[in-house]
Design a protein around this motif. Structure first.
Motif, short mmCIF file in Angstrom:
data_model
loop_
_atom_site.label_atom_id
_atom_site.label_comp_id
_atom_site.label_asym_id
_atom_site.label_seq_id
_atom_site.Cartn_x
_atom_site.Cartn_y
_atom_site.Cartn_z
N MET A 1 0.84 -1.18 0.00
CA MET A 1 0.00 0.00 0.00
C MET A 1 0.89 1.25 0.00
O MET A 1 1.83 1.35 0.76
N LYS A 2 0.55 2.19 -0.87
CA LYS A 2 1.32 3.41 -0.97
C LYS A 2 1.08 4.33 0.23
O LYS A 2 -0.03 4.38 0.75
N LYS A 3 2.12 5.04 0.63
CA LYS A 3 1.99 6.06 1.67
C LYS A 3 1.13 7.20 1.11
O LYS A 3 1.17 7.50 -0.09
N LYS A 4 0.37 7.84 2.00
CA LYS A 4 -0.56 8.89 1.61
C LYS A 4 0.01 10.26 1.95
O LYS A 4 0.42 10.49 3.10
N ILE A 5 0.03 11.16 0.96
CA ILE A 5 0.53 12.52 1.16
C ILE A 5 -0.59 13.52 0.85
O ILE A 5 -1.18 13.48 -0.23
N LEU A 6 -0.85 14.41 1.80
CA LEU A 6 -1.79 15.50 1.58
C LEU A 6 -1.00 16.73 1.18
O LEU A 6 -0.07 17.14 1.87
N ILE A 7 -1.39 17.31 0.05
CA ILE A 7 -0.76 18.54 -0.44
C ILE A 7 -1.78 19.66 -0.31
O ILE A 7 -2.91 19.55 -0.79
N LEU A 8 -1.39 20.74 0.35
CA LEU A 8 -2.26 21.89 0.55
C LEU A 8 -1.57 23.13 -0.01
O LEU A 8 -0.55 23.58 0.51
N ASP A 9 -2.14 23.65 -1.10
CA ASP A 9 -1.62 24.87 -1.71
C ASP A 9 -2.75 25.51 -2.50
O ASP A 9 -3.48 24.80 -3.20
N ASP A 10 -2.91 26.82 -2.37
CA ASP A 10 -3.99 27.50 -3.09
C ASP A 10 -3.68 27.67 -4.58
O ASP A 10 -4.58 27.95 -5.36
N GLU A 11 -2.44 27.46 -4.98
CA GLU A 11 -2.06 27.55 -6.39
C GLU A 11 -2.22 26.19 -7.05
O GLU A 11 -1.51 25.23 -6.71
N THR A 12 -3.12 26.10 -8.01
CA THR A 12 -3.38 24.85 -8.72
C THR A 12 -2.11 24.33 -9.39
O THR A 12 -1.85 23.13 -9.38
N PRO B 1 10.92 28.65 -5.81
CA PRO B 1 10.76 27.40 -6.55
C PRO B 1 11.69 26.35 -5.97
O PRO B 1 12.82 26.65 -5.58
N PHE B 2 11.22 25.12 -5.90
CA PHE B 2 11.99 24.06 -5.27
C PHE B 2 12.62 23.13 -6.31
O PHE B 2 12.16 23.03 -7.43
N ASN B 3 13.66 22.49 -5.87
CA ASN B 3 14.34 21.48 -6.68
C ASN B 3 13.60 20.16 -6.47
O ASN B 3 13.48 19.71 -5.33
N PRO B 4 13.11 19.50 -7.51
CA PRO B 4 12.38 18.25 -7.35
C PRO B 4 13.18 17.16 -6.63
O PRO B 4 12.62 16.36 -5.89
N GLU B 5 14.49 17.17 -6.82
CA GLU B 5 15.34 16.19 -6.15
C GLU B 5 15.36 16.45 -4.63
O GLU B 5 15.31 15.52 -3.83
N GLU B 6 15.40 17.73 -4.24
CA GLU B 6 15.36 18.06 -2.81
C GLU B 6 14.00 17.69 -2.23
O GLU B 6 13.92 17.14 -1.12
N LEU B 7 12.93 17.94 -2.96
CA LEU B 7 11.60 17.54 -2.52
C LEU B 7 11.56 16.03 -2.27
O LEU B 7 11.09 15.58 -1.22
N GLU B 8 12.07 15.26 -3.20
CA GLU B 8 12.08 13.81 -3.06
C GLU B 8 12.83 13.37 -1.81
O GLU B 8 12.39 12.49 -1.07
N GLN C 1 1.95 16.88 -7.41
CA GLN C 1 1.27 15.62 -7.71
C GLN C 1 2.02 14.87 -8.81
O GLN C 1 2.21 13.66 -8.73
N ASN C 2 2.48 15.60 -9.81
CA ASN C 2 3.24 14.99 -10.90
C ASN C 2 4.52 14.34 -10.39
O ASN C 2 4.86 13.22 -10.79
N PHE C 3 5.23 15.01 -9.50
CA PHE C 3 6.48 14.48 -8.96
C PHE C 3 6.27 13.29 -8.03
O PHE C 3 7.10 12.40 -7.98
N LEU C 4 5.17 13.28 -7.29
CA LEU C 4 5.01 12.32 -6.20
C LEU C 4 4.04 11.17 -6.47
O LEU C 4 4.12 10.14 -5.81
N SER C 5 3.14 11.31 -7.42
CA SER C 5 2.05 10.35 -7.56
C SER C 5 2.49 8.96 -8.05
O SER C 5 1.75 7.99 -7.86
N GLN C 6 3.65 8.85 -8.62
CA GLN C 6 4.11 7.53 -9.05
C GLN C 6 4.41 6.63 -7.85
O GLN C 6 4.13 5.44 -7.88
#
Length: 128
Positions: free
Chosen positions: A1-12, A105-112, A19-24
């Motif tokens: 089962m995948k871990k669940k992440i809630l993302i909260l941001d008013d900018e779509t 703006p964040f680095n996707p690698e740092e986010l990961e 979501q693109n970076f993490l949903s896989q």
């Protein structure tokens, strides 16, 4: 089962990007309003929350405080997102209970790496 992440941001666009970076690898839920996120949290418990600071109606600081005051989300790791890089902003988030702080703006690698560190703290290091 995948871990669940809630993302909260008013900018779509930020929600879609995260979501693109993490949903896989993770089950990603996005909310654009802190009040909707708090309501969602009444019936759901994510493994991690990624939260913007600057939002209308309720800012990320107030959201973070409310999450920490609820018994069932008290220990859920939270990564705060902000366009502000000042040390005082980071310190405020840490004092309110955030585990990490990521500047936009964040680095996707740092986010990961921050996501892994917070979801799997004991097994985080690739090499010891």
């Amino acid at each position: 089962m995948k871990k669940k992440i809630l993302i909260l941001d008013d900018e779509t666009s930020i929600c879609m990007l995260l979501q693109n970076f993490l949903s896989q690898d993770y089950d990603v839920i996005t909310k654009h309003n802190p009040l909707d996120a708090l309501e969602w949290l009444e019936d759901n418990l994510p493994d991690l929350i990624i939260c913007d600071i600057q939002m209308p109606k309720m800012d990320g600081y107030e959201f973070l405080t409310k999450v920490r005051q609820q018994g069932f989300t008290k220990h859920t790791p939270i990564i705060m997102l902000s366009g502000r890089a000042e040390s005082k902003e980071r310190i405020k988030c840490y004092r309110l209970g955030a585990q990490d702080y990521l500047t936009k703006p964040f680095n996707p690698e740092e986010l990961e790496e921050l996501v892994k560190k917070n979801l799997y703290p004991i097994h985080y290091a690739i090499e010891w």
